[in-house]
Write a protein that holds these residues in place. Structure first.
Motif, PDB file in Angstrom:
ATOM      1  N   SER A 182       0.830  -1.195   0.000  1.00 30.71           N
ATOM      2  CA  SER A 182       0.000   0.000   0.000  1.00 30.71           C
ATOM      3  C   SER A 182       0.872   1.256   0.000  1.00 30.71           C
ATOM      4  CB  SER A 182      -0.932   0.003   1.200  1.00 30.71           C
ATOM      5  OG  SER A 182      -0.178   0.002   2.384  1.00 30.71           O
ATOM      6  N   LEU A 183       0.311   2.325  -0.484  1.00 34.79           N
ATOM      7  CA  LEU A 183       1.015   3.603  -0.512  1.00 34.79           C
ATOM      8  C   LEU A 183       0.912   4.291   0.833  1.00 34.79           C
ATOM      9  CD1 LEU A 183      -0.236   5.077  -3.892  1.00 34.79           C
ATOM     10  CD2 LEU A 183       2.041   4.235  -3.399  1.00 34.79           C
ATOM     11  N   ASP A 184       1.926   5.086   1.162  1.00 36.85           N
ATOM     12  CA  ASP A 184       1.815   5.883   2.368  1.00 36.85           C
ATOM     13  C   ASP A 184       0.996   7.144   2.067  1.00 36.85           C
ATOM     14  OD1 ASP A 184       3.535   7.534   0.973  1.00 36.85           O
ATOM     15  OD2 ASP A 184       5.243   7.210   2.300  1.00 36.85           O
ATOM     16  N   GLN A 185       0.591   7.836   3.089  1.00 39.52           N
ATOM     17  CA  GLN A 185      -0.319   8.972   2.947  1.00 39.52           C
ATOM     18  C   GLN A 185       0.282  10.083   2.091  1.00 39.52           C
ATOM     19  OE1 GLN A 185      -3.530   8.925   3.965  1.00 39.52           O
ATOM     20  NE2 GLN A 185      -3.715  10.809   2.795  1.00 39.52           N
ATOM     21  N   SER A 186       1.593  10.313   2.176  1.00 41.09           N
ATOM     22  CA  SER A 186       2.191  11.390   1.382  1.00 41.09           C
ATOM     23  C   SER A 186       2.098  11.100  -0.111  1.00 41.09           C
ATOM     24  CB  SER A 186       3.641  11.631   1.797  1.00 41.09           C
ATOM     25  OG  SER A 186       4.450  10.516   1.477  1.00 41.09           O
ATOM     26  N   ASN A 187       2.250   9.846  -0.515  1.00 44.37           N
ATOM     27  CA  ASN A 187       2.107   9.493  -1.928  1.00 44.37           C
ATOM     28  C   ASN A 187       0.662   9.622  -2.388  1.00 44.37           C
ATOM     29  OD1 ASN A 187       4.786   8.950  -2.616  1.00 44.37           O
ATOM     30  ND2 ASN A 187       4.671   6.883  -1.799  1.00 44.37           N
ATOM     31  N   ILE A 188      -0.264   9.260  -1.535  1.00 47.36           N
ATOM     32  CA  ILE A 188      -1.682   9.413  -1.875  1.00 47.36           C
ATOM     33  C   ILE A 188      -2.008  10.895  -2.024  1.00 47.36           C
ATOM     34  CG2 ILE A 188      -4.037   9.138  -0.988  1.00 47.36           C
ATOM     35  CD1 ILE A 188      -3.087   6.449   0.212  1.00 47.36           C
ATOM     36  N   ASP A 189      -1.478  11.733  -1.123  1.00 44.91           N
ATOM     37  CA  ASP A 189      -1.697  13.179  -1.215  1.00 44.91           C
ATOM     38  C   ASP A 189      -1.145  13.746  -2.523  1.00 44.91           C
ATOM     39  OD1 ASP A 189      -2.930  13.156   1.258  1.00 44.91           O
ATOM     40  OD2 ASP A 189      -1.147  13.864   2.341  1.00 44.91           O
ATOM     41  N   LYS A 190       0.022  13.263  -2.937  1.00 46.70           N
ATOM     42  CA  LYS A 190       0.614  13.720  -4.200  1.00 46.70           C
ATOM     43  C   LYS A 190      -0.274  13.348  -5.379  1.00 46.70           C
ATOM     44  CE  LYS A 190       5.375  13.480  -2.616  1.00 46.70           C
ATOM     45  NZ  LYS A 190       6.641  12.740  -2.691  1.00 46.70           N
ATOM     46  N   ARG A 191      -0.865  12.181  -5.331  1.00 46.81           N
ATOM     47  CA  ARG A 191      -1.744  11.752  -6.417  1.00 46.81           C
ATOM     48  C   ARG A 191      -3.007  12.606  -6.461  1.00 46.81           C
ATOM     49  NH1 ARG A 191      -1.088   5.311  -7.294  1.00 46.81           N
ATOM     50  NH2 ARG A 191       1.151   5.390  -7.639  1.00 46.81           N
ATOM     51  N   PHE A 192      -3.548  12.944  -5.303  1.00 45.65           N
ATOM     52  CA  PHE A 192      -4.698  13.848  -5.271  1.00 45.65           C
ATOM     53  C   PHE A 192      -4.321  15.216  -5.835  1.00 45.65           C
ATOM     54  CE2 PHE A 192      -6.944  11.055  -2.180  1.00 45.65           C
ATOM     55  CZ  PHE A 192      -8.163  11.022  -2.829  1.00 45.65           C
ATOM     56  N   GLU A 193      -3.101  15.685  -5.544  1.00 52.22           N
ATOM     57  CA  GLU A 193      -2.636  16.960  -6.084  1.00 52.22           C
ATOM     58  C   GLU A 193      -2.576  16.923  -7.609  1.00 52.22           C
ATOM     59  OE1 GLU A 193       1.043  18.315  -4.351  1.00 52.22           O
ATOM     60  OE2 GLU A 193       0.295  17.926  -2.330  1.00 52.22           O
ATOM     61  N   ILE A 194      -2.091  15.829  -8.168  1.00 50.82           N
ATOM     62  CA  ILE A 194      -2.030  15.681  -9.625  1.00 50.82           C
ATOM     63  C   ILE A 194      -3.423  15.774 -10.214  1.00 50.82           C
ATOM     64  CG2 ILE A 194      -1.572  14.033 -11.494  1.00 50.82           C
ATOM     65  CD1 ILE A 194       0.832  13.042  -9.791  1.00 50.82           C
ATOM     66  N   LEU A 195      -4.360  15.044  -9.630  1.00 50.03           N
ATOM     67  CA  LEU A 195      -5.729  15.076 -10.130  1.00 50.03           C
ATOM     68  C   LEU A 195      -6.348  16.456  -9.976  1.00 50.03           C
ATOM     69  CD1 LEU A 195      -7.027  11.656  -8.759  1.00 50.03           C
ATOM     70  CD2 LEU A 195      -6.310  12.187 -11.090  1.00 50.03           C
ATOM     71  N   THR A 196      -6.073  17.117  -8.861  1.00 48.95           N
ATOM     72  CA  THR A 196      -6.617  18.446  -8.617  1.00 48.95           C
ATOM     73  C   THR A 196      -6.058  19.460  -9.601  1.00 48.95           C
ATOM     74  OG1 THR A 196      -6.860  17.947  -6.270  1.00 48.95           O
ATOM     75  CG2 THR A 196      -6.880  20.266  -6.884  1.00 48.95           C
ATOM     76  N   GLU A 197      -4.756  19.379  -9.882  1.00 50.57           N
ATOM     77  CA  GLU A 197      -4.138  20.305 -10.828  1.00 50.57           C
ATOM     78  C   GLU A 197      -4.776  20.191 -12.201  1.00 50.57           C
ATOM     79  OE1 GLU A 197       0.049  19.604 -10.896  1.00 50.57           O
ATOM     80  OE2 GLU A 197       0.304  20.237  -8.808  1.00 50.57           O
ATOM     81  N   VAL A 198      -4.955  18.971 -12.668  1.00 50.14           N
ATOM     82  CA  VAL A 198      -5.548  18.765 -13.984  1.00 50.14           C
ATOM     83  C   VAL A 198      -7.002  19.220 -13.980  1.00 50.14           C
ATOM     84  CG1 VAL A 198      -6.226  17.041 -15.701  1.00 50.14           C
ATOM     85  CG2 VAL A 198      -3.981  16.915 -14.615  1.00 50.14           C
ATOM     86  N   HIS A 199      -7.725  18.897 -12.916  1.00 46.27           N
ATOM     87  CA  HIS A 199      -9.132  19.279 -12.807  1.00 46.27           C
ATOM     88  C   HIS A 199      -9.269  20.805 -12.768  1.00 46.27           C
ATOM     89  CE1 HIS A 199     -13.346  18.884 -11.848  1.00 46.27           C
ATOM     90  NE2 HIS A 199     -13.185  19.643 -10.775  1.00 46.27           N
ATOM     91  N   CYS A 200      -8.448  21.465 -11.988  1.00 41.95           N
ATOM     92  CA  CYS A 200      -8.511  22.924 -11.888  1.00 41.95           C
ATOM     93  C   CYS A 200      -8.078  23.583 -13.188  1.00 41.95           C
ATOM     94  CB  CYS A 200      -7.652  23.421 -10.732  1.00 41.95           C
ATOM     95  SG  CYS A 200      -8.472  23.250  -9.138  1.00 41.95           S
ATOM     96  N   ASP A 201      -7.135  23.001 -13.879  1.00 49.21           N
ATOM     97  CA  ASP A 201      -6.728  23.531 -15.177  1.00 49.21           C
ATOM     98  C   ASP A 201      -7.898  23.521 -16.137  1.00 49.21           C
ATOM     99  OD1 ASP A 201      -4.871  24.444 -17.184  1.00 49.21           O
ATOM    100  OD2 ASP A 201      -4.958  22.416 -18.003  1.00 49.21           O
ATOM    101  N   ARG A 202      -8.681  22.464 -16.069  1.00 52.82           N
ATOM    102  CA  ARG A 202      -9.864  22.333 -16.931  1.00 52.82           C
ATOM    103  C   ARG A 202     -10.907  23.373 -16.570  1.00 52.82           C
ATOM    104  NH1 ARG A 202     -14.209  18.407 -15.794  1.00 52.82           N
ATOM    105  NH2 ARG A 202     -15.653  18.641 -17.481  1.00 52.82           N
TER     106      ARG A 202
END
Length: 91
Positions: free
Chosen positions: A67-87
């Motif tokens: 399983s991923l640690d919380q910091s890696n999960i947070d980074k993945r949410f940031e990636i999704l948020t960046e793309v979503h906000c760009d849209r």
């Protein structure tokens, strides 16, 4: 089995591939996934599976924790948020 294979390839492409030439394709894929998720909330578990997916390592044994640690999960949410906000042109 098919779901695991798709999960592996999507997760690797979206979160692990850092080829600059593929950035546009990565963003389009993320936007498509988020659009589908927003229309069909019953797919929430699949979206969380994608975010939490960790490529199995040969170093992990069969019973090992992959399983991923919380910091890696947070980074993945940031990636999704960046793309979503760009849209959406978020501020």
């Amino acid at each position: 089995m098919a779901f695991t294979l798709v999960l592996h390839h999507l997760s690797s492409f979206v979160f692990l591939l850092h080829a600059s030439g593929k950035l546009l394709l990565q963003n389009k894929l993320v936007k498509s996934l988020l659009r589908d998720y927003s229309r069909q909330r019953q797919d929430e578990r699949m979206m969380f599976d994608l975010i939490r997916y960790n490529k199995p390592s040969q170093m992990h044994d069969q019973e090992g924790d992959s399983s991923l640690d919380q910091s890696n999960i947070d980074k993945r949410f940031e990636i999704l948020t960046e793309v979503h906000c760009d849209r959406l042109n978020c501020i």
